[in-house]
Design a protein around this motif. Structure first.
Motif, PDB file in Angstrom:
ATOM      1  N   PRO A 404     -31.535 112.320 -31.384  1.00 54.18           N
ATOM      2  CA  PRO A 404     -32.636 111.845 -30.533  1.00 54.18           C
ATOM      3  C   PRO A 404     -32.338 110.540 -29.795  1.00 54.18           C
ATOM      4  O   PRO A 404     -32.853 110.324 -28.692  1.00 54.18           O
ATOM      5  N   ALA A 405     -31.508 109.679 -30.378  1.00 54.45           N
ATOM      6  CA  ALA A 405     -31.243 108.382 -29.748  1.00 54.45           C
ATOM      7  C   ALA A 405     -30.257 108.484 -28.587  1.00 54.45           C
ATOM      8  O   ALA A 405     -30.116 107.539 -27.805  1.00 54.45           O
ATOM      9  N   THR A 410     -27.265 105.836 -22.832  1.00 57.57           N
ATOM     10  CA  THR A 410     -26.780 105.189 -24.062  1.00 57.57           C
ATOM     11  C   THR A 410     -25.474 105.789 -24.562  1.00 57.57           C
ATOM     12  O   THR A 410     -24.796 105.177 -25.390  1.00 57.57           O
ATOM     13  N   ALA A 411     -25.122 106.972 -24.083  1.00 54.96           N
ATOM     14  CA  ALA A 411     -23.884 107.637 -24.531  1.00 54.96           C
ATOM     15  C   ALA A 411     -23.097 108.115 -23.312  1.00 54.96           C
ATOM     16  O   ALA A 411     -22.984 109.315 -23.059  1.00 54.96           O
ATOM     17  N   PRO A 412     -22.530 107.179 -22.532  1.00 53.54           N
ATOM     18  CA  PRO A 412     -21.844 107.571 -21.289  1.00 53.54           C
ATOM     19  C   PRO A 412     -20.608 108.432 -21.523  1.00 53.54           C
ATOM     20  O   PRO A 412     -20.285 109.285 -20.693  1.00 53.54           O
ATOM     21  N   ILE A 413     -19.896 108.205 -22.640  1.00 53.13           N
ATOM     22  CA  ILE A 413     -18.727 109.050 -22.920  1.00 53.13           C
ATOM     23  C   ILE A 413     -19.176 110.492 -23.127  1.00 53.13           C
ATOM     24  O   ILE A 413     -18.618 111.432 -22.553  1.00 53.13           O
ATOM     25  N   LEU A 414     -20.220 110.664 -23.945  1.00 50.97           N
ATOM     26  CA  LEU A 414     -20.751 112.000 -24.201  1.00 50.97           C
ATOM     27  C   LEU A 414     -21.278 112.632 -22.915  1.00 50.97           C
ATOM     28  O   LEU A 414     -21.070 113.827 -22.666  1.00 50.97           O
ATOM     29  N   ASP A 415     -21.937 111.835 -22.088  1.00 53.53           N
ATOM     30  CA  ASP A 415     -22.483 112.371 -20.839  1.00 53.53           C
ATOM     31  C   ASP A 415     -21.368 112.917 -19.950  1.00 53.53           C
ATOM     32  O   ASP A 415     -21.504 113.981 -19.338  1.00 53.53           O
ATOM     33  N   GLY A 416     -20.258 112.187 -19.905  1.00 53.43           N
ATOM     34  CA  GLY A 416     -19.113 112.690 -19.148  1.00 53.43           C
ATOM     35  C   GLY A 416     -18.559 113.964 -19.756  1.00 53.43           C
ATOM     36  O   GLY A 416     -18.205 114.907 -19.038  1.00 53.43           O
TER      37      GLY A 416
END
Length: 531
Positions: A404-405, A410-416
């Protein structure tokens, strides 16, 4: 800093091993030129490629390792051999007819077919700098044309002229009989046609610093070897550059081992010390054949960056540089997940000595970014596969329920990684998906699994789910648990390999996975997106 220096000097990672060579070379004293010089070379008749990235990335890793163990200043130059004569018109440029009349001239004297720079050489140099800048490399660009014309190489060229016979003694045994009759380390540039000439040298005047040759029209010409009137053949040129610039470190491919040995001999003849370095292995395609630009096999930098972040490519370059490695699309997911795993391990590790051995320390020059959610690239691919979706928002919907967080902010690596996963799924996973119906024994196991999962709460932990999956597999007559998981992957995901099921089900959602099971048992088309 003192602790880092001691750790680096004892480090076992290959960049530390290479850096210690330089520490020994310098005697831990600053060279007269004021810095330790690293060099990479580039032939600007084509565009930067994955070998260019590999060499600059690896050299930078050695440079940073050296800086960790010494206060001696360093400098990295990327040298462009842009005074080479263009031998043929590249296939991948516009306005080829504009270039064809200028074949044989230095690249920096050929009109730019793209119409953006003063010459073709300047255009390709700009592409090189843009390529290196994109990855954030710290370097100084050096042009052969500038060095030759502005006199930076003059003293070294006169030294080659003084030692002409000794240089020829090194080079001639490496050439065929016919080539021996016409070879000279000097390539005069015709004052009339501006062609870079490969012609015999008829006379040498060491005192005047000139050579005599026959121009293309038969005229006997005398030119100074200095001032940009001549350039050198590439092997003597490489040696002269080491001598003139005082290069301390340069790596090269295994295919250049013999050339580097020749170059080292010539550098010593001129009175210099050859650089330290090592020979890296070449890349192979999925069939084990050497990657070739002309064949178009293997992967380009742009292709890798379509499906994975640059940091993962840096990891691929860090790992086992002296071993031949296959470079093709299938290695991307594994390499991305290895990078994420190393990043998490780095931040969990409390021992500084172990931290600096971690590849991400070298990839990020000692300052790796924070790890994020623990979600792997492979599990994102499997999530896209189970949901049959190419929509990033759909994937983020699953992720947000699981973590949820986590948000794109907040998670740019994951977003990429989500974007990369969507593209990789679309181009490689989806076209290869082949679902099959479960056998009678597998159907019984799937029904059993559905019953087990029905007894779990919707927010069950991944480990609890994994335990139930294992228990079901053990209760049925599979040859091994591996066969059970393979059956799950083939019937539910349409692929032979897949994720750790507990983590995957928790991310996908227990209710969503139970729906997937019911659809498989009902014989529905699982390739249809249902979210």
């Amino acid at each position: 800093m003192a602790e880092l220096r001691d750790l680096a000097r004892a480090g076992k990672a290959w960049p530390f091993e290479e850096a210690r060579k330089l520490l020994k070379r310098t005697g831990e004293k600053t060279p007269e030129k004021g810095y330790v010089l690293f060099e990479t070379g580039y032939g600007p008749s084509g565009l930067p490629h994955i070998g260019t990235f590999a060499e600059v990335a690896r050299t930078t890793m050695v440079r940073r390792a050296f800086e960790a163990m010494s206060d001696i200043p360093t400098r990295l130059i990327c040298f462009s051999d842009d005074m080479d004569g263009l031998r043929k018109v590249p296939d991948n440029i516009p306005n080829q007819e504009m270039v064809r009349p200028h074949l044989g001239k230095p690249l920096t004297e050929i009109p730019d077919p793209f119409g953006t720079h003063e010459s073709f050489g300047h255009h390709n140099n700009a592409r090189l700098r843009g390529f290196l800048d994109h990855f954030g490399f710290e370097y100084d660009f050096v042009s052969a044309t500038d060095c030759y014309r502005e006199g930076r190489f003059d003293a070294a060229l006169l030294q080659v002229l003084r030692h002409y016979d000794e240089v020829m003694d090194v080079m001639l045994p490496t050439l065929g009989e016919e080539r021996q009759r016409t070879y000279s380390p000097f390539l005069p540039i015709s004052p009339k046609t501006r062609h870079v000439l490969q012609v015999p040298i008829l006379e040498r005047n060491v005192e005047a610093g000139t050579i005599v040759f026959e121009d293309e029209d038969g005229t006997r010409m005398e030119l100074p070897v200095t001032g940009g009137n001549c350039k050198l053949q590439w092997k003597p040129d490489w040696s002269m550059r080491w001598y003139a610039l005082g290069v301390d470190y340069e790596m090269s491919g295994k295919d250049l081992i013999d050339s580097a040995k020749l170059g080292s001999r010539i550098t010593r003849i001129l009175g210099g010390t050859p650089p330290d370095g090592f020979h890296y292995e070449l890349f192979l395609d999925d069939k084990g054949e050497k990657i070739s630009k002309s064949k178009g096999n293997g992967l380009s930098v742009d292709e890798w960056l379509t499906y994975a972040p640059a940091d993962s490519l840096s990891l691929y370059m860090f790992q086992k540089p002296r071993a031949a490695k296959k470079l093709y699309f299938d290695v991307i997911p594994k390499t991305v997940d290895e990078y994420l795993s190393f990043l998490e391990r780095y931040h969990r590790e409390e021992d500084p000595a172990k931290r600096i051995e971690n590849p991400v320390w070298h990839i990020h020059s000692g300052n790796p970014p924070q790890a994020e959610t623990g979600l792997s690239f492979s599990i994102l691919l499997n999530l896209a596969s189970a949901a049959n979706t190419e929509d990033r928002d759909t994937l983020w919907g699953f992720i947000s329920r699981y973590v949820p967080a986590a948000t794109p902010e907040t998670a740019p690596i994951l977003d990429g990684l989500v974007d990369y996963a969507v593209r990789y799924y679309r181009d490689f996973v989806k076209p290869a998906k082949r679902y099959r119906a479960p056998s009678a024994m597998e159907r019984a196991a799937l029904e059993d699994l559905l019953g087990e999962l029905d007894m779990l709460s919707a927010d069950a932990e991944a480990e609890d789910i994994q335990t139930r999956v294992y228990e079901v597999g053990k209760r049925h007559e599979f040859e091994s648990l591996r066969a059970w998981f393979k059956a799950l992957y083939e019937t539910l995901l349409g692929q032979e390999q897949g994720p750790r099921m507990g983590s995957f089900i928790a991310l996908y959602g227990l209710d969503n996975f139970k729906m997937l099971l019911r659809r498989a048992l009902a014989g529905e088309d699982l390739s249809r997106e249902v979210v």
